[in-house]
Design an enzyme around this catalytic site. Sequence first.
Site, PDB file in Angstrom:
ATOM      1  N   GLY A  46     -11.625 -64.392 -33.379  1.00 24.80           N
ATOM      2  CA  GLY A  46     -12.830 -64.847 -32.668  1.00 24.80           C
ATOM      3  C   GLY A  46     -13.928 -65.420 -33.546  1.00 24.80           C
ATOM      4  O   GLY A  46     -14.693 -66.265 -33.108  1.00 24.80           O
ATOM      5  N   GLU A 102     -18.740 -61.930 -37.547  1.00 24.19           N
ATOM      6  CA  GLU A 102     -18.025 -61.482 -36.350  1.00 24.19           C
ATOM      7  C   GLU A 102     -18.524 -62.272 -35.140  1.00 24.19           C
ATOM      8  O   GLU A 102     -19.693 -62.666 -35.084  1.00 24.19           O
ATOM      9  CB  GLU A 102     -18.267 -59.970 -36.224  1.00 24.19           C
ATOM     10  CG  GLU A 102     -17.742 -59.256 -35.035  1.00 24.19           C
ATOM     11  CD  GLU A 102     -16.258 -59.306 -34.793  1.00 24.19           C
ATOM     12  OE1 GLU A 102     -15.674 -60.412 -34.813  1.00 24.19           O
ATOM     13  OE2 GLU A 102     -15.676 -58.252 -34.493  1.00 24.19           O
ATOM     14  N   ASP A 103     -17.643 -62.522 -34.192  1.00 26.55           N
ATOM     15  CA  ASP A 103     -18.048 -63.262 -33.006  1.00 26.55           C
ATOM     16  C   ASP A 103     -18.971 -62.447 -32.102  1.00 26.55           C
ATOM     17  O   ASP A 103     -20.008 -62.924 -31.673  1.00 26.55           O
ATOM     18  CB  ASP A 103     -16.815 -63.757 -32.204  1.00 26.55           C
ATOM     19  CG  ASP A 103     -15.827 -62.651 -31.845  1.00 26.55           C
ATOM     20  OD1 ASP A 103     -15.993 -61.495 -32.294  1.00 26.55           O
ATOM     21  OD2 ASP A 103     -14.853 -62.943 -31.115  1.00 26.55           O
ATOM     22  N   ASP A 106     -19.452 -55.489 -29.236  1.00 26.40           N
ATOM     23  CA  ASP A 106     -19.403 -54.972 -27.871  1.00 26.40           C
ATOM     24  C   ASP A 106     -19.616 -53.456 -27.949  1.00 26.40           C
ATOM     25  O   ASP A 106     -20.738 -52.995 -28.076  1.00 26.40           O
ATOM     26  CB  ASP A 106     -18.054 -55.400 -27.283  1.00 26.40           C
ATOM     27  CG  ASP A 106     -17.871 -55.064 -25.825  1.00 26.40           C
ATOM     28  OD1 ASP A 106     -18.866 -54.810 -25.138  1.00 26.40           O
ATOM     29  OD2 ASP A 106     -16.723 -55.045 -25.355  1.00 26.40           O
ATOM     30  N   GLY A 108     -18.865 -51.734 -30.461  1.00 28.14           N
ATOM     31  CA  GLY A 108     -19.234 -51.478 -31.860  1.00 28.14           C
ATOM     32  C   GLY A 108     -18.100 -50.882 -32.671  1.00 28.14           C
ATOM     33  O   GLY A 108     -18.190 -50.797 -33.898  1.00 28.14           O
ATOM     34  N   THR A 110     -15.098 -51.955 -33.489  1.00 23.76           N
ATOM     35  CA  THR A 110     -14.451 -52.843 -34.463  1.00 23.76           C
ATOM     36  C   THR A 110     -15.265 -52.908 -35.750  1.00 23.76           C
ATOM     37  O   THR A 110     -14.738 -52.636 -36.840  1.00 23.76           O
ATOM     38  CB  THR A 110     -14.285 -54.269 -33.883  1.00 23.76           C
ATOM     39  OG1 THR A 110     -13.572 -54.178 -32.649  1.00 23.76           O
ATOM     40  CG2 THR A 110     -13.542 -55.176 -34.845  1.00 23.76           C
ATOM     41  N   LYS A 134     -23.635 -57.580 -27.343  1.00 19.30           N
ATOM     42  CA  LYS A 134     -23.712 -57.026 -25.981  1.00 19.30           C
ATOM     43  C   LYS A 134     -24.344 -55.647 -26.091  1.00 19.30           C
ATOM     44  O   LYS A 134     -23.660 -54.630 -26.084  1.00 19.30           O
ATOM     45  CB  LYS A 134     -22.295 -56.878 -25.410  1.00 19.30           C
ATOM     46  CG  LYS A 134     -21.796 -58.056 -24.618  1.00 19.30           C
ATOM     47  CD  LYS A 134     -20.525 -57.655 -23.887  1.00 19.30           C
ATOM     48  CE  LYS A 134     -19.672 -58.860 -23.607  1.00 19.30           C
ATOM     49  NZ  LYS A 134     -18.343 -58.479 -23.093  1.00 19.30           N
TER      50      LYS A 134
HETATM   51  P1  IMP Z   1     -15.902 -53.917 -29.963  1.00 14.54           P
HETATM   52  O1  IMP Z   1     -14.981 -53.243 -30.920  1.00 14.54           O
HETATM   53  O2  IMP Z   1     -15.897 -53.243 -28.615  1.00 14.54           O
HETATM   54  O3  IMP Z   1     -17.301 -54.086 -30.498  1.00 14.54           O
HETATM   55  O4  IMP Z   1     -15.282 -55.319 -29.620  1.00 14.54           O
HETATM   56  C1  IMP Z   1     -15.362 -56.378 -30.438  1.00 14.54           C
HETATM   57  C2  IMP Z   1     -14.233 -57.351 -30.174  1.00 14.54           C
HETATM   58  O5  IMP Z   1     -13.849 -57.402 -28.795  1.00 14.54           O
HETATM   59  C3  IMP Z   1     -14.711 -58.722 -30.527  1.00 14.54           C
HETATM   60  O6  IMP Z   1     -14.378 -59.047 -31.844  1.00 14.54           O
HETATM   61  C4  IMP Z   1     -14.013 -59.614 -29.519  1.00 14.54           C
HETATM   62  O7  IMP Z   1     -12.792 -60.066 -30.081  1.00 14.54           O
HETATM   63  C5  IMP Z   1     -13.704 -58.732 -28.331  1.00 14.54           C
HETATM   64  N1  IMP Z   1     -14.646 -58.971 -27.216  1.00 14.54           N
HETATM   65  C6  IMP Z   1     -15.637 -58.174 -26.795  1.00 14.54           C
HETATM   66  N2  IMP Z   1     -16.299 -58.680 -25.745  1.00 14.54           N
HETATM   67  C7  IMP Z   1     -15.707 -59.877 -25.503  1.00 14.54           C
HETATM   68  C8  IMP Z   1     -15.962 -60.920 -24.532  1.00 14.54           C
HETATM   69  O8  IMP Z   1     -16.867 -60.856 -23.677  1.00 14.54           O
HETATM   70  N3  IMP Z   1     -15.146 -61.998 -24.602  1.00 14.54           N
HETATM   71  C9  IMP Z   1     -14.138 -62.127 -25.513  1.00 14.54           C
HETATM   72  N4  IMP Z   1     -13.887 -61.192 -26.439  1.00 14.54           N
HETATM   73  C10 IMP Z   1     -14.661 -60.068 -26.439  1.00 14.54           C
HETATM   74 MG    MG Z   2     -10.983 -61.198 -29.442  1.00 15.85          MG
END
Ligand code: IMP
Ligand code: MG
Length: 185
Positions: A46, A102-103, A106, A108, A110, A134
Amino acid sequence: MQDYKEFLAEILIDEDQLQRRIVELGAEISRDYAGKELHLVCILRGGVIFLADLMRQITLPHTIDFMAVSSYGKGARDTTGHVRITLDLKENIQGRDVLLVEDIVDSGFTIASVLELLATRHPRSMQVCALLDKVERRKIDVPIHYRGFAIPDKFVFGYGLDLDEYYRNLPFIGTVNPEKYQPPE
Ligand code: IMP
Ligand code: MG
């Protein structure tokens, strides 16, 4: 493959807004890292579009590397909290000033896992640059030093972010109308 116009709910951040903010982020990073060993670590897949645009707005000499972690499974829309390294860095980060690119942050999980893992390799410093945040979805507290945009709790796509691996090429960030979206077979 469905045309994105069929399920696009709204363009949340258009191309112009994205590019203008990236110019600002690049200037800020260039200022803050003057005299340091800036090493950008992009989290695949991403973050790749963001990295490519951001690095061209950074006026300091710097290096880049990539890593990949498993996140959402195909079709899944929630995170488990477990993150696995599927592609490790090529280079040693010891003594370097690492900036994770990082893109989106969400839950957190990752970023938290990546920070924890990379800290064991003794970078001189490590900070996070995330295009999207987010905020409401956060489940674990993570430091975001450079943030492009805070966004609401909506599933987004485009500009590197995928919907079932497609639509990463779109130059804007859009939200999905789940009633109209048909996942690929
Ligand atoms: P986290 O570990 O929940 O913070 O998620 C992070 C990863 O989830 C990001 O690197 C994205 O690849 C993916 N992700 C989270 N939200 C979205 C979204 O709304 N669209 C696409 N990918 C998302
Ligand atoms: Mg992704």
